[in-house]
Write a protein that holds these residues in place. Sequence first.
Motif, PDB file in Angstrom:
ATOM      1  N   LEU A   5       0.807  -1.220   0.000  1.00 62.17           N
ATOM      2  CA  LEU A   5       0.000   0.000   0.000  1.00 62.17           C
ATOM      3  C   LEU A   5       0.843   1.275   0.000  1.00 62.17           C
ATOM      4  CD1 LEU A   5      -2.755  -1.052   2.583  1.00 62.17           C
ATOM      5  CD2 LEU A   5      -2.882  -1.115   0.085  1.00 62.17           C
ATOM      6  N   SER A   6       2.119   1.120   0.232  1.00 64.50           N
ATOM      7  CA  SER A   6       2.977   2.288   0.355  1.00 64.50           C
ATOM      8  C   SER A   6       2.916   3.162  -0.908  1.00 64.50           C
ATOM      9  CB  SER A   6       4.410   1.821   0.619  1.00 64.50           C
ATOM     10  OG  SER A   6       5.212   2.935   0.747  1.00 64.50           O
ATOM     11  N   LYS A   8       0.316   4.502  -2.193  1.00 61.98           N
ATOM     12  CA  LYS A   8      -0.981   4.449  -2.890  1.00 61.98           C
ATOM     13  C   LYS A   8      -1.974   5.365  -2.162  1.00 61.98           C
ATOM     14  CE  LYS A   8      -0.962  -0.055  -5.150  1.00 61.98           C
ATOM     15  NZ  LYS A   8       0.414  -0.502  -4.998  1.00 61.98           N
ATOM     16  N   PRO A   9      -2.424   6.434  -2.832  1.00 59.68           N
ATOM     17  CA  PRO A   9      -3.287   7.405  -2.147  1.00 59.68           C
ATOM     18  C   PRO A   9      -4.705   6.891  -1.906  1.00 59.68           C
ATOM     19  CG  PRO A   9      -2.226   8.355  -4.103  1.00 59.68           C
ATOM     20  CD  PRO A   9      -2.048   6.881  -4.185  1.00 59.68           C
ATOM     21  N   ILE A  10      -5.255   7.293  -0.771  1.00 58.82           N
ATOM     22  CA  ILE A  10      -6.640   6.934  -0.426  1.00 58.82           C
ATOM     23  C   ILE A  10      -7.410   8.191  -0.026  1.00 58.82           C
ATOM     24  CG2 ILE A  10      -6.023   6.351   1.990  1.00 58.82           C
ATOM     25  CD1 ILE A  10      -8.303   4.208   1.852  1.00 58.82           C
ATOM     26  N   CYS A  27      -4.136   3.924   7.652  1.00 61.64           N
ATOM     27  CA  CYS A  27      -3.673   3.935   6.257  1.00 61.64           C
ATOM     28  C   CYS A  27      -2.352   4.711   6.145  1.00 61.64           C
ATOM     29  CB  CYS A  27      -4.730   4.557   5.349  1.00 61.64           C
ATOM     30  SG  CYS A  27      -6.158   3.485   5.096  1.00 61.64           S
ATOM     31  N   MET A  32       0.349   5.156   3.079  1.00 63.43           N
ATOM     32  CA  MET A  32      -0.577   5.681   2.067  1.00 63.43           C
ATOM     33  C   MET A  32      -0.748   7.189   2.236  1.00 63.43           C
ATOM     34  SD  MET A  32      -3.641   2.814   2.156  1.00 63.43           S
ATOM     35  CE  MET A  32      -4.239   3.011   0.462  1.00 63.43           C
ATOM     36  N   GLN A  56       4.125  11.316   7.175  1.00 64.65           N
ATOM     37  CA  GLN A  56       3.319  10.869   6.031  1.00 64.65           C
ATOM     38  C   GLN A  56       2.594  12.062   5.402  1.00 64.65           C
ATOM     39  OE1 GLN A  56       3.712   7.903   4.915  1.00 64.65           O
ATOM     40  NE2 GLN A  56       4.894   7.215   6.694  1.00 64.65           N
ATOM     41  N   TYR A  86      -5.740   5.801  -5.498  1.00 65.21           N
ATOM     42  CA  TYR A  86      -5.798   4.339  -5.575  1.00 65.21           C
ATOM     43  C   TYR A  86      -7.078   3.792  -4.935  1.00 65.21           C
ATOM     44  CZ  TYR A  86      -5.089  -0.557  -4.679  1.00 65.21           C
ATOM     45  OH  TYR A  86      -5.282  -1.912  -4.631  1.00 65.21           O
TER      46      TYR A  86
END
Length: 279
Positions: A5-6, A8-10, A27, A32, A56, A86
């Motif tokens: 998941l690193s 990958k935008p949410i 997340c 993320m 982050q 993502y």
Amino acid sequence: MKIDLSGKPIAITGASSGIGHATAIACAQMGMPVAVMARRADRLEQLVERIRSSGQRAVHLVGSVDDADACCRFIERCASEFGSIYAVFANAGYAIEQPVAEMSIEAVRQNFEVNFFGSLNVIKPALWRMQERGAGHILWCSSCLSRASLPGYASYCATKSAQNQFARAMRLELKAQGIYVSSIHPVGTRTELFDVIERQSPGGASLIDRSRDWTFQPPERVARAVVRCLRRPRAEVWLSTPLRLAMALGVAAPGLADAIIDLLARKRAGGQGISSSGE
Ligand SMILES: NC(=O)c1ccc[n+]([C@@H]2O[C@H](COP(=O)([O-])OP(=O)(O)OC[C@H]3O[C@@H](n4cnc5c(N)ncnc54)[C@H](OP(=O)(O)O)[C@@H]3O)[C@@H](O)[C@H]2O)c1
């Protein structure tokens, strides 16, 4: 195979408290970049600050999910800030306890505007972005009440069922396009949802017994389950296996299931049950 998941935008709605807030942090801990949306600016600013101070990336947009333009801006903000989107977690929602006979159609409509259409308002623009890239993950925050109805909660349960049905159809539509669709079905979770119910229910919230809060799970447990689902996509995430099995009873024997729910609801409401004042 687990998805890394690193990076990958949410995008997460309803992140100013409860499940959305805990999921944003979980997340971010997975690396993320996180975009968050809700109406309370101060809460979102604190959350973004907290995520950024841990190294982050995070951005926020203040707005209501029943505003389709604001939801589009939110998804655009996520994509422009982080380069892509993502995943989207459509989580914002609320409930009111009120018998159908007393609940105005407008109140039901507004519940759908936030819980159901508000989810769709972020999911649609996110989906278009995902289709361009041929990858993505859409998560609907439904409920265990998507498969069982409580007296006084017809509107809320209906919004949660609608989310569930959309998730199921979309899962089939998007499978071949590399886009996962999951529905999350929390059981009682210790969040501000119950304060909102108590505050907004015209006749009070008789099914809610705050002295039993200890039986509820913490929102962080739901957040961990969401992250697991992002890493290993699943159709549905249930936070209680016994309850999930009990839902099968509701399908096989709805009359019996209703009788059990009625009994439990009456017990919780001090023998009164939830009925409209006309009964
Ligand atoms: N708690 C439970 O037992 C439980 C069980 C099953 C499912 N769920 C579901 O979990 C989701 C999250 O609820 P929660 O339990 O975490 O409750 P919560 O702490 O009250 O969180 C609800 C979130 O939704 C946001 N929200 C509400 N109306 C909004 C609107 N019009 N526009 C934008 N954001 C809005 C709230 O933020 P603002 O007020 O700042 O806008 C808040 O961030 C909901 O969909 C709920 O149905 C909860």
